[in-house]
Design a protein around this motif. Sequence first.
Motif, PDB file in Angstrom:
ATOM      1  N   GLY A  84       0.824  -1.203   0.000  1.00  0.00           N
ATOM      2  CA  GLY A  84       0.000   0.000   0.000  1.00  0.00           C
ATOM      3  C   GLY A  84       0.856   1.249   0.000  1.00  0.00           C
ATOM      4  N   LEU A  85       0.318   2.317  -0.585  1.00  0.00           N
ATOM      5  CA  LEU A  85       0.984   3.618  -0.610  1.00  0.00           C
ATOM      6  C   LEU A  85      -0.078   4.668  -0.326  1.00  0.00           C
ATOM      7  N   ALA A  86       0.115   5.471   0.724  1.00  0.00           N
ATOM      8  CA  ALA A  86      -0.929   6.412   1.133  1.00  0.00           C
ATOM      9  C   ALA A  86      -0.307   7.691   1.677  1.00  0.00           C
ATOM     10  N   MET A  87      -1.074   8.773   1.577  1.00  0.00           N
ATOM     11  CA  MET A  87      -0.678  10.046   2.180  1.00  0.00           C
ATOM     12  C   MET A  87      -1.429  10.205   3.502  1.00  0.00           C
ATOM     13  N   ASN A  88      -0.923  11.095   4.345  1.00  0.00           N
ATOM     14  CA  ASN A  88      -1.616  11.346   5.605  1.00  0.00           C
ATOM     15  C   ASN A  88      -2.658  12.451   5.440  1.00  0.00           C
ATOM     16  N   GLU A  89      -3.247  12.865   6.541  1.00  0.00           N
ATOM     17  CA  GLU A  89      -4.313  13.867   6.475  1.00  0.00           C
ATOM     18  C   GLU A  89      -3.841  15.187   5.876  1.00  0.00           C
ATOM     19  N   GLN A  90      -2.562  15.482   6.011  1.00  0.00           N
ATOM     20  CA  GLN A  90      -2.015  16.731   5.489  1.00  0.00           C
ATOM     21  C   GLN A  90      -1.544  16.591   4.035  1.00  0.00           C
ATOM     22  N   GLY A  91      -1.770  15.436   3.436  1.00  0.00           N
ATOM     23  CA  GLY A  91      -1.345  15.227   2.062  1.00  0.00           C
ATOM     24  C   GLY A  91       0.123  14.891   1.924  1.00  0.00           C
ATOM     25  N   LEU A  92       0.775  14.505   3.025  1.00  0.00           N
ATOM     26  CA  LEU A  92       2.202  14.186   2.986  1.00  0.00           C
ATOM     27  C   LEU A  92       2.410  12.679   2.855  1.00  0.00           C
ATOM     28  N   LEU A  93       3.434  12.316   2.110  1.00  0.00           N
ATOM     29  CA  LEU A  93       3.796  10.918   1.912  1.00  0.00           C
ATOM     30  C   LEU A  93       5.283  10.760   2.204  1.00  0.00           C
ATOM     31  N   LYS A  94       5.622   9.871   3.132  1.00  0.00           N
ATOM     32  CA  LYS A  94       7.024   9.521   3.391  1.00  0.00           C
ATOM     33  C   LYS A  94       7.169   8.022   3.236  1.00  0.00           C
ATOM     34  N   LEU A  95       7.658   7.620   2.065  1.00  0.00           N
ATOM     35  CA  LEU A  95       7.823   6.200   1.788  1.00  0.00           C
ATOM     36  C   LEU A  95       8.945   5.636   2.655  1.00  0.00           C
ATOM     37  N   LYS A  96       8.758   4.420   3.138  1.00  0.00           N
ATOM     38  CA  LYS A  96       9.739   3.756   3.987  1.00  0.00           C
ATOM     39  C   LYS A  96      10.251   2.507   3.270  1.00  0.00           C
ATOM     40  N   PRO A  97      11.311   2.660   2.461  1.00  0.00           N
ATOM     41  CA  PRO A  97      11.786   1.492   1.693  1.00  0.00           C
ATOM     42  C   PRO A  97      12.277   0.358   2.570  1.00  0.00           C
ATOM     43  N   GLN A  98      12.623   0.671   3.829  1.00  0.00           N
ATOM     44  CA  GLN A  98      13.080  -0.392   4.730  1.00  0.00           C
ATOM     45  C   GLN A  98      11.988  -1.419   5.008  1.00  0.00           C
ATOM     46  N   ASN A  99      10.714  -1.043   4.826  1.00  0.00           N
ATOM     47  CA  ASN A  99       9.634  -2.001   5.078  1.00  0.00           C
ATOM     48  C   ASN A  99       9.745  -3.217   4.178  1.00  0.00           C
ATOM     49  N   LEU A 100      10.263  -3.019   2.954  1.00  0.00           N
ATOM     50  CA  LEU A 100      10.423  -4.142   2.039  1.00  0.00           C
ATOM     51  C   LEU A 100      11.558  -5.068   2.474  1.00  0.00           C
ATOM     52  N   LEU A 101      12.458  -4.577   3.282  1.00  0.00           N
ATOM     53  CA  LEU A 101      13.572  -5.406   3.753  1.00  0.00           C
ATOM     54  C   LEU A 101      13.185  -6.174   5.014  1.00  0.00           C
ATOM     55  N   LEU A 102      12.215  -5.679   5.730  1.00  0.00           N
ATOM     56  CA  LEU A 102      11.878  -6.267   7.031  1.00  0.00           C
ATOM     57  C   LEU A 102      10.653  -7.162   7.005  1.00  0.00           C
ATOM     58  N   ASN A 103       9.718  -6.903   6.083  1.00  0.00           N
ATOM     59  CA  ASN A 103       8.393  -7.508   6.218  1.00  0.00           C
ATOM     60  C   ASN A 103       7.956  -8.408   5.067  1.00  0.00           C
ATOM     61  N   LEU A 104       8.844  -8.712   4.132  1.00  0.00           N
ATOM     62  CA  LEU A 104       8.471  -9.669   3.090  1.00  0.00           C
ATOM     63  C   LEU A 104       8.523 -11.098   3.647  1.00  0.00           C
ATOM     64  N   PRO A 105       7.596 -11.949   3.226  1.00  0.00           N
ATOM     65  CA  PRO A 105       7.585 -13.338   3.736  1.00  0.00           C
ATOM     66  C   PRO A 105       8.589 -14.209   3.016  1.00  0.00           C
ATOM     67  N   LEU A 106       9.850 -14.061   3.381  1.00  0.00           N
ATOM     68  CA  LEU A 106      10.934 -14.789   2.719  1.00  0.00           C
ATOM     69  C   LEU A 106      11.063 -16.199   3.258  1.00  0.00           C
ATOM     70  N   SER A 107      11.493 -17.106   2.376  1.00  0.00           N
ATOM     71  CA  SER A 107      11.826 -18.453   2.821  1.00  0.00           C
ATOM     72  C   SER A 107      12.997 -18.404   3.776  1.00  0.00           C
ATOM     73  N   THR A 108      13.033 -19.284   4.716  1.00  0.00           N
ATOM     74  CA  THR A 108      14.133 -19.314   5.678  1.00  0.00           C
ATOM     75  C   THR A 108      15.447 -19.694   5.002  1.00  0.00           C
ATOM     76  N   THR A 109      15.386 -20.266   3.801  1.00  0.00           N
ATOM     77  CA  THR A 109      16.605 -20.664   3.084  1.00  0.00           C
ATOM     78  C   THR A 109      17.081 -19.575   2.137  1.00  0.00           C
ATOM     79  N   THR A 110      16.321 -18.472   2.016  1.00  0.00           N
ATOM     80  CA  THR A 110      16.701 -17.397   1.089  1.00  0.00           C
ATOM     81  C   THR A 110      17.842 -16.566   1.675  1.00  0.00           C
TER      82      THR A 110
END
Length: 360
Positions: A334-360
């Motif tokens: 998901g990609l969303a702005m806040n109530e003030q119309g601001l968006l701060k993308l957090k690319p680290q979320n893709l490094l922490l929260n993908l469901p990777l295989s334990t062997t990857t």
Amino acid sequence: MPDTAPSVWTSCGYDLLRHNARGWLEPTDDYWRLWLARPELALVEESCPAERALHDLLLHRPTRKVTPAELGAVKDADARANHQLFLKLRDAVLQAGSLEAAYAGFFRAGAIQLPPLFLDLMVQAIVCNLLADEADAWVWRAAELLFRRQRVQVQDGRVLSGDAEVLDMLNETGGMGNVGRLLLQGGATLPVVQIEVLGEDNADRYLASRTGAGRFNFVLDCTHAVQNELPHGLTLTMTRARSGLKALASVLERWVRHFLGVAVTIQPEARVDDASWRWHLGLDAESTQLLNDLYQGHEVSEPRQQRLISLFRLRFDNPADMRADLSGKPVYLGLAMNEQGLLKLKPQNLLLNLPLSTTT
């Protein structure tokens, strides 16, 4: 020095980094000297002798150890704190061996003790590495979302994303900094500074504007599709040939491959109809909470739904790279702005929260 063509955004120091065997970025002494020249660390007229001495020692040998006594002798509290943060960053990168390893390590460790600006400058350099051979203006502009806060506005059915710092500065000072602020306070009329929506007619101008410190005054169109009303009450929906969302998806694919070593395909989606929705993650704080509420069946108000800029469908090219119980299932982003119309993308979320295989 990198073995690719000269980079853009030299203020982030990419051209002063070198590649290791994995293709990750290792610092040089000149890279740290560039940091010492930043406004947060550069000497000023009021700098005390101890600060001047420390600064000169670091310029001469940027990786030297700094003792608590040397740091504590700096009289100005802000200058002392800035140098302490710089040394924390420097030591973490040197210990990790690369910008990428240090960046990922900061978030895996949990508590982040560095200013967002420091992290954004690291991401900016990493983005230069990801796109070293890229010539598409939309991909480069979309990559700015990974390290520059955006201000999003919906105008005539179009979702437009502009650099928040630039837009706010133009609104306050006409783009003329403190001088412009003083002129406005005095009732003067300032010249109009052009903000352009990236398009075929100005793509070359955008690419040229990235050199040096870089300018961030081009707006990215993040609209999914355009609807044209036809006679007899018909509506024609056309997919945009140049989509900021598709360009962003391309950048995120490269980000995942670069850090995690797995190939994924990411596709923007205007909506998701999936009764077996199993995994999701937000690319920012707003969309994270929104997707969590939707997944748990909580009611989401219309205003919150309208702040959702886009959904994305991520698939692993090799299902074996996923957790076995999720193999073959899509991951929704998901990609969303806040109530003030601001968006701060957090690319680290893709490094922490993908469901990777334990062997990857």
